[in-house]
Design a protein around this motif. Structure first.
Motif, PDB file in Angstrom:
ATOM      1  N   PRO A 170       0.958  -1.038   0.103  1.00 15.89           N
ATOM      2  CA  PRO A 170       0.639   0.119  -0.152  1.00 15.89           C
ATOM      3  C   PRO A 170       0.590   1.312  -0.216  1.00 15.89           C
ATOM      4  N   VAL A 171       1.903   1.026   0.190  1.00 17.02           N
ATOM      5  CA  VAL A 171       3.349   2.401   0.455  1.00 17.02           C
ATOM      6  C   VAL A 171       3.447   2.630  -0.923  1.00 17.02           C
ATOM      7  N   LEU A 172       4.228   1.443  -1.264  1.00 18.09           N
ATOM      8  CA  LEU A 172       4.507   1.051  -2.624  1.00 18.09           C
ATOM      9  C   LEU A 172       4.043   2.431  -3.914  1.00 18.09           C
ATOM     10  N   ARG A 173       3.325   2.653  -3.804  1.00 15.64           N
ATOM     11  CA  ARG A 173       2.419   3.514  -4.895  1.00 15.64           C
ATOM     12  C   ARG A 173       3.089   5.153  -4.802  1.00 15.64           C
ATOM     13  N   PRO A 174       1.954   5.215  -3.587  1.00 17.85           N
ATOM     14  CA  PRO A 174       2.544   6.780  -2.979  1.00 17.85           C
ATOM     15  C   PRO A 174       4.558   7.315  -2.748  1.00 17.85           C
ATOM     16  N   LEU A 175       4.788   6.428  -2.809  1.00 15.48           N
ATOM     17  CA  LEU A 175       6.383   6.487  -2.345  1.00 15.48           C
ATOM     18  C   LEU A 175       7.144   6.246  -3.607  1.00 15.48           C
ATOM     19  N   GLY A 176       7.160   5.097  -4.096  1.00 16.94           N
ATOM     20  CA  GLY A 176       7.481   5.165  -5.646  1.00 16.94           C
ATOM     21  C   GLY A 176       9.248   4.298  -4.932  1.00 16.94           C
ATOM     22  N   PRO A 177       9.014   3.589  -5.072  1.00 15.48           N
ATOM     23  CA  PRO A 177      10.914   2.168  -4.324  1.00 15.48           C
ATOM     24  C   PRO A 177      11.727   2.822  -3.978  1.00 15.48           C
ATOM     25  N   ARG A 178      12.379   4.282  -4.637  1.00 16.07           N
ATOM     26  CA  ARG A 178      13.675   5.201  -3.596  1.00 16.07           C
ATOM     27  C   ARG A 178      13.241   6.184  -2.891  1.00 16.07           C
ATOM     28  N   LEU A 179      12.369   6.524  -2.639  1.00 11.24           N
ATOM     29  CA  LEU A 179      12.276   7.245  -1.208  1.00 11.24           C
ATOM     30  C   LEU A 179      11.533   6.111   0.060  1.00 11.24           C
ATOM     31  N   LEU A 180      10.929   4.913  -0.303  1.00  8.90           N
ATOM     32  CA  LEU A 180      10.277   4.172   0.378  1.00  8.90           C
ATOM     33  C   LEU A 180      11.649   3.620   0.891  1.00  8.90           C
ATOM     34  N   SER A 181      12.361   2.876   0.273  1.00  8.32           N
ATOM     35  CA  SER A 181      14.004   2.537   0.542  1.00  8.32           C
ATOM     36  C   SER A 181      14.116   3.734   1.363  1.00  8.32           C
ATOM     37  N   THR A 182      14.409   4.896   1.216  1.00  8.99           N
ATOM     38  CA  THR A 182      14.627   5.636   1.966  1.00  8.99           C
ATOM     39  C   THR A 182      14.231   5.997   3.795  1.00  8.99           C
ATOM     40  N   VAL A 183      13.157   5.861   2.974  1.00  2.24           N
ATOM     41  CA  VAL A 183      12.542   5.962   4.405  1.00  2.24           C
ATOM     42  C   VAL A 183      12.651   5.073   5.220  1.00  2.24           C
ATOM     43  N   VAL A 184      12.342   3.770   5.219  1.00  5.28           N
ATOM     44  CA  VAL A 184      11.901   2.659   5.728  1.00  5.28           C
ATOM     45  C   VAL A 184      13.731   2.095   6.378  1.00  5.28           C
ATOM     46  N   CYS A 185      14.733   2.806   5.668  1.00  8.20           N
ATOM     47  CA  CYS A 185      15.760   2.712   6.112  1.00  8.20           C
ATOM     48  C   CYS A 185      16.160   3.456   7.500  1.00  8.20           C
ATOM     49  N   ALA A 186      15.538   4.841   7.690  1.00 14.95           N
ATOM     50  CA  ALA A 186      16.166   5.923   8.269  1.00 14.95           C
ATOM     51  C   ALA A 186      14.858   5.217   9.557  1.00 14.95           C
ATOM     52  N   VAL A 187      13.804   4.787   9.270  1.00 18.94           N
ATOM     53  CA  VAL A 187      12.992   4.260  10.180  1.00 18.94           C
ATOM     54  C   VAL A 187      13.853   2.618  11.242  1.00 18.94           C
ATOM     55  N   ALA A 188      13.633   2.136  10.092  1.00 19.82           N
ATOM     56  CA  ALA A 188      14.699   1.083  10.584  1.00 19.82           C
ATOM     57  C   ALA A 188      16.026   0.846  11.804  1.00 19.82           C
ATOM     58  N   ALA A 189      17.043   2.621  11.143  1.00 19.59           N
ATOM     59  CA  ALA A 189      17.978   2.623  12.025  1.00 19.59           C
ATOM     60  C   ALA A 189      17.562   2.711  13.040  1.00 19.59           C
ATOM     61  N   ALA A 190      16.390   4.079  13.391  1.00 17.85           N
ATOM     62  CA  ALA A 190      16.448   4.151  14.645  1.00 17.85           C
ATOM     63  C   ALA A 190      15.317   3.222  15.204  1.00 17.85           C
TER      64      ALA A 190
END
Length: 311
Positions: A170-190
């Motif tokens: 559900p979040v792939l379309r609004p964010l796109g692959p690159r922004l989705l990867s960026t955001v989840v990496c930030a969240v995962a680091a935290a």
């Protein structure tokens, strides 16, 4: 397969081969703090991905509702931090083959779960292909040295692999692959930092030695930055069900790279299993003639999956 689906298949395959190589890299991190390693991996990946997030990233993030932010947090916790911690924990008492076998079963779970969540029946060709992939994964890896803890953590790794695909739909379309990867990496680091402090206290992070640093760099740069973007680009083109078929390549890649660090071997059983994985992927993805006759046009196959955005 048209040009779009072919490109998507190649991207998904590349991502899974890179993840398979990470199983061997994980075996070199057995003495490094779990959460600290994940913090370094995802933190570095986030810094590398920020310039690639694309224009309008801030506006797209502001447009996300609370439900989608919660889904991103779950995606990072289950499909990234949880998955990698489960693999690392499993490899404390099991050979890399064992979690690889369980992760190789992810196509079967996704082939059933995604259609059910979308209110439709599983596609027969995809399900049969997924079963062949799972059998091939088991044949490749066999049943290596393990114990109860290794099996339990390997099951957790399977859940993480499934979540990495299903939770992203559900979040792939609004964010796109690159922004989705960026955001989840930030969240995962935290999330990794919080988990490390709670679990290990002051010892949650330390300076890695040369071998550990090399493994962490591989995980961050190759597996995460390149692998995640390729995975979500592939999933965007061919859908979660068909993309997850390619996770059968993970144990194949793990078996091929394990001899490089002396944690396994590649012989006749691995060759036969690899052939089964390739056949299952080809059948389920529509590459084989009989599979194409049983499937609707590629543009229609992923449309039902879009209804998952409502969940």
């Amino acid at each position: 397969m048209n040009a779009t689906t072919t490109r998507g298949a190649l991207l998904a395959a590349l991502a899974c081969v890179l993840v398979g190589g990470s199983f061997t890299a994980n075996s070199l991190l057995g003495d490094y703090p779990y959460a600290g390693g994940q913090f370094l991996r995802y933190g570095l990946a986030f810094l590398l991905l920020v310039p690639l997030a694309g224009p309008g990233a801030t506006a797209r993030l502001r447009a996300l509702g609370a439900g989608r932010w919660l889904r991103l947090a779950l995606l990072a916790a289950v499909g990234m931090v949880g998955f990698n911690l489960a693999v690392l924990a499993a490899e404390r008492t099991a050979e890399p083959a064992v979690p690889g076998v369980f992760v190789g079963c992810a196509p079967v779970v996704v082939a059933v779960l995604v259609p059910l969540l979308a209110g439709r029946r599983p596609q027969r060709a995809v399900l049969y292909g997924a079963l062949a992939v799972a059998v091939g994964a088991f044949t490749v890896q066999g049943w290596g040295r393990t114990d109860g803890a290794g099996i339990a953590f390997s099951v957790c790794a399977l859940a993480g692999e499934v979540g990495f695909a299903v939770l992203a739909v559900p979040v792939l379309r609004p964010l796109g692959p690159r922004l989705l990867s960026t955001v989840v990496c930030a969240v995962a680091a935290a999330e990794s930092a919080v988990a490390g402090v709670l679990a290990d206290g002051a010892g949650w992070l330390r300076t890695p030695d040369a071998v550990e640093a090399g493994a962490l760099l591989w995980q961050a740069v190759v597996v995460t930055v390149v692998g995640f973007v390729c995975w979500y680009m592939g999933m965007q083109r061919i859908g979660a069900e068909r993309a997850t078929l390619y996770s059968g390549l993970i144990p194949v890649a793990a078996a091929c790279t394990a001899p490089l660090v002396g944690t396994g071997s590649y012989g006749t059983a691995q060759a036969v299993g690899s052939a089964l994985v390739f056949a299952g992927v080809a059948a389920g993805s529509g590459a084989l003639p009989f599979a194409r006759r049983r499937r609707s046009p590629a543009g229609r196959q992923t449309a039902p999956e879009r209804s998952l955005e409502k969940l």
